[in-house]
Motif scaffolding. Structure first.
Motif, PDB file in Angstrom:
ATOM      1  N   LYS A  66       5.487  -5.513 113.381  1.00 12.35           N
ATOM      2  CA  LYS A  66       5.793  -6.912 113.110  1.00 12.35           C
ATOM      3  C   LYS A  66       5.367  -7.117 111.688  1.00 12.35           C
ATOM      4  CE  LYS A  66       4.935  -8.764 117.646  1.00 12.35           C
ATOM      5  NZ  LYS A  66       4.086  -9.349 118.621  1.00 12.35           N
ATOM      6  N   THR A  67       4.660  -5.949 111.008  1.00 14.80           N
ATOM      7  CA  THR A  67       4.217  -6.064 109.536  1.00 14.80           C
ATOM      8  C   THR A  67       5.265  -5.426 108.666  1.00 14.80           C
ATOM      9  OG1 THR A  67       3.012  -3.888 109.779  1.00 14.80           O
ATOM     10  CG2 THR A  67       1.804  -5.843 110.093  1.00 14.80           C
ATOM     11  N   LEU A  68       6.407  -4.802 109.381  1.00 12.40           N
ATOM     12  CA  LEU A  68       7.534  -4.092 108.601  1.00 12.40           C
ATOM     13  C   LEU A  68       8.574  -4.983 108.070  1.00 12.40           C
ATOM     14  CD1 LEU A  68       8.867  -1.342 107.913  1.00 12.40           C
ATOM     15  CD2 LEU A  68      10.013  -1.573 110.048  1.00 12.40           C
ATOM     16  N   ASN A  69       8.545  -5.059 106.702  1.00 12.69           N
ATOM     17  CA  ASN A  69       9.624  -5.924 105.820  1.00 12.69           C
ATOM     18  C   ASN A  69      10.589  -4.871 105.139  1.00 12.69           C
ATOM     19  OD1 ASN A  69       8.821  -8.654 106.538  1.00 12.69           O
ATOM     20  ND2 ASN A  69       6.892  -7.778 105.787  1.00 12.69           N
ATOM     21  N   ILE A  70      11.717  -4.763 105.195  1.00 12.70           N
ATOM     22  CA  ILE A  70      12.672  -4.028 104.573  1.00 12.70           C
ATOM     23  C   ILE A  70      13.651  -4.803 103.849  1.00 12.70           C
ATOM     24  CG2 ILE A  70      14.365  -2.049 104.611  1.00 12.70           C
ATOM     25  CD1 ILE A  70      12.922  -1.440 107.378  1.00 12.70           C
ATOM     26  N   LEU A  71      14.112  -4.648 102.598  1.00 13.44           N
ATOM     27  CA  LEU A  71      15.247  -5.182 102.011  1.00 13.44           C
ATOM     28  C   LEU A  71      15.908  -4.145 101.146  1.00 13.44           C
ATOM     29  CD1 LEU A  71      16.464  -8.062 101.100  1.00 13.44           C
ATOM     30  CD2 LEU A  71      15.113  -8.285  99.385  1.00 13.44           C
ATOM     31  N   CYS A  72      17.256  -4.009 101.600  1.00 11.49           N
ATOM     32  CA  CYS A  72      18.167  -3.224 100.778  1.00 11.49           C
ATOM     33  C   CYS A  72      19.167  -4.063 100.393  1.00 11.49           C
ATOM     34  CB  CYS A  72      18.675  -2.287 102.044  1.00 11.49           C
ATOM     35  SG  CYS A  72      17.645  -0.964 102.830  1.00 11.49           S
ATOM     36  N   SER A 109      23.789  -7.816  95.882  1.00 15.69           N
ATOM     37  CA  SER A 109      24.352  -8.307  97.270  1.00 15.69           C
ATOM     38  C   SER A 109      23.172  -7.868  98.420  1.00 15.69           C
ATOM     39  CB  SER A 109      25.509  -7.704  97.661  1.00 15.69           C
ATOM     40  OG  SER A 109      26.543  -8.210  96.647  1.00 15.69           O
ATOM     41  N   VAL A 110      22.826  -8.419  99.209  1.00 15.39           N
ATOM     42  CA  VAL A 110      21.890  -7.853 100.137  1.00 15.39           C
ATOM     43  C   VAL A 110      22.705  -7.326 101.131  1.00 15.39           C
ATOM     44  CG1 VAL A 110      20.367  -8.599 102.176  1.00 15.39           C
ATOM     45  CG2 VAL A 110      20.358  -9.923 100.001  1.00 15.39           C
ATOM     46  N   LEU A 111      22.380  -5.973 101.610  1.00 14.95           N
ATOM     47  CA  LEU A 111      22.945  -5.022 102.555  1.00 14.95           C
ATOM     48  C   LEU A 111      22.269  -5.231 103.774  1.00 14.95           C
ATOM     49  CD1 LEU A 111      24.884  -2.502 102.656  1.00 14.95           C
ATOM     50  CD2 LEU A 111      23.065  -1.023 101.981  1.00 14.95           C
ATOM     51  N   TYR A 112      21.136  -5.130 103.801  1.00  8.02           N
ATOM     52  CA  TYR A 112      20.139  -4.943 105.163  1.00  8.02           C
ATOM     53  C   TYR A 112      19.023  -5.684 104.811  1.00  8.02           C
ATOM     54  CZ  TYR A 112      17.880  -2.602 109.284  1.00  8.02           C
ATOM     55  OH  TYR A 112      17.058  -2.395 110.231  1.00  8.02           O
ATOM     56  N   HIS A 113      18.413  -6.563 105.876  1.00 11.09           N
ATOM     57  CA  HIS A 113      17.155  -7.045 105.676  1.00 11.09           C
ATOM     58  C   HIS A 113      16.476  -7.131 106.987  1.00 11.09           C
ATOM     59  CE1 HIS A 113      14.837 -11.025 104.581  1.00 11.09           C
ATOM     60  NE2 HIS A 113      14.087 -10.122 104.498  1.00 11.09           N
ATOM     61  N   VAL A 114      15.063  -6.654 106.992  1.00  7.54           N
ATOM     62  CA  VAL A 114      14.317  -6.802 108.065  1.00  7.54           C
ATOM     63  C   VAL A 114      13.052  -7.499 107.811  1.00  7.54           C
ATOM     64  CG1 VAL A 114      12.626  -5.516 109.674  1.00  7.54           C
ATOM     65  CG2 VAL A 114      15.057  -4.710 109.122  1.00  7.54           C
ATOM     66  N   HIS A 115      12.581  -8.578 108.554  1.00  5.82           N
ATOM     67  CA  HIS A 115      11.595  -9.455 108.249  1.00  5.82           C
ATOM     68  C   HIS A 115      10.339  -9.486 109.539  1.00  5.82           C
ATOM     69  CE1 HIS A 115       9.278 -12.414 106.499  1.00  5.82           C
ATOM     70  NE2 HIS A 115       8.942 -13.286 107.718  1.00  5.82           N
ATOM     71  N   GLY A 131       9.870  -6.862 111.257  1.00  6.59           N
ATOM     72  CA  GLY A 131      10.094  -6.006 112.273  1.00  6.59           C
ATOM     73  C   GLY A 131      11.447  -6.499 113.040  1.00  6.59           C
ATOM     74  N   VAL A 132      11.921  -7.728 112.445  1.00  7.17           N
ATOM     75  CA  VAL A 132      13.340  -8.218 113.134  1.00  7.17           C
ATOM     76  C   VAL A 132      14.144  -8.172 112.197  1.00  7.17           C
ATOM     77  CG1 VAL A 132      14.347 -10.239 114.386  1.00  7.17           C
ATOM     78  CG2 VAL A 132      11.909  -9.943 114.698  1.00  7.17           C
ATOM     79  N   GLU A 133      15.427  -7.727 112.416  1.00  9.28           N
ATOM     80  CA  GLU A 133      16.606  -7.833 111.468  1.00  9.28           C
ATOM     81  C   GLU A 133      17.098  -9.268 111.243  1.00  9.28           C
ATOM     82  OE1 GLU A 133      21.150  -5.657 111.337  1.00  9.28           O
ATOM     83  OE2 GLU A 133      19.827  -4.643 112.381  1.00  9.28           O
ATOM     84  N   VAL A 134      17.359  -9.474 109.951  1.00  6.79           N
ATOM     85  CA  VAL A 134      17.887 -10.945 109.531  1.00  6.79           C
ATOM     86  C   VAL A 134      19.171 -10.875 109.096  1.00  6.79           C
ATOM     87  CG1 VAL A 134      17.395 -12.797 108.416  1.00  6.79           C
ATOM     88  CG2 VAL A 134      15.447 -11.489 109.046  1.00  6.79           C
TER      89      VAL A 134
END
Length: 198
Positions: free
Chosen positions: A51-57, A67-73, A75-78
């Protein structure tokens, strides 16, 4: 844009400490309409929640184009954050994510997918960025591999024609030799009969 990239890299080296995002490859080469898997790894802590995992590729194409390829906010993929150009073309491996690996398969590649890919990972125990370069080349109108069979077919047809011609010439030569020998033998035998009568 360049300032943002530099700031991310500086922050990564100052803040992260033991938290690191690595790339499995720093450079990828692919051809248009094919697929490729981009992969980053990051430090995980089994006792911490996703739940504390945030990813922005993101793909940095030029100074003003991201351009946003992949986003997790948390722990949930957005998927709504994803740029339209990547819509329906990105598959993420959820199992790998639990193990600290970001595996993104990008399908139906286009030449405008080329560029610098940055993946920022932010957790309650660290922040880091990994980057890699992707170069997608255009498919040639007439690939060399498609031309070679045509050329070899023409060469083999030419060889077959040559072999047939040589074989036909040898058969004709044999026939003429046989007829000549047969005529020669017949004339010799008839001369022998004429001599016997004398």
């Amino acid at each position: 844009m360049i300032c943002r990239i530099l700031l991310l890299i500086i922050l990564t080296s100052c803040i992260s400490g033991s938290f690191v995002v690595n790339v499995t490859q720093t450079s990828y080469q692919a051809e248009e309409n094919h697929s490729i898997t981009l992969e980053w790894t990051f430090t995980t802590k089994p006792d911490r929640s996703n739940k504390t995992l945030n990813i922005l590729c993101e793909l940095f194409i030029s100074n003003n184009n991201v351009s946003v390829l992949y986003h997790v906010h948390e722990g949930v993929e957005v998927s709504e954050s994803q740029d339209e150009k990547f819509s329906g073309r990105v598959q993420s491996d959820k199992d790998a994510l639990r193990e600290g690996r970001i595996r993104l398969q990008l399908s139906r590649l286009r030449t405008d997918d080329s560029g610098l890919y940055l993946c920022e990972v932010n957790t309650d125990y660290g922040f880091s960025v990994g980057k890699c370069q992707l170069n997608v080349t255009a498919v040639r109108d007439f690939p060399e591999s498609a031309r070679k069979p045509e050329a070899s077919n023409t060469e083999s047809r030419g060889r077959i024609g040559l072999y047939c011609g040589v074989t036909a010439a040898l058969l004709l030569l044999c026939c003429f030799s046989f007829i000549y020998c047969l005529n020669n033998r017949t004339s010799t035998q008839s001369r022998g009969l004429d001599v016997g009568k004398l």
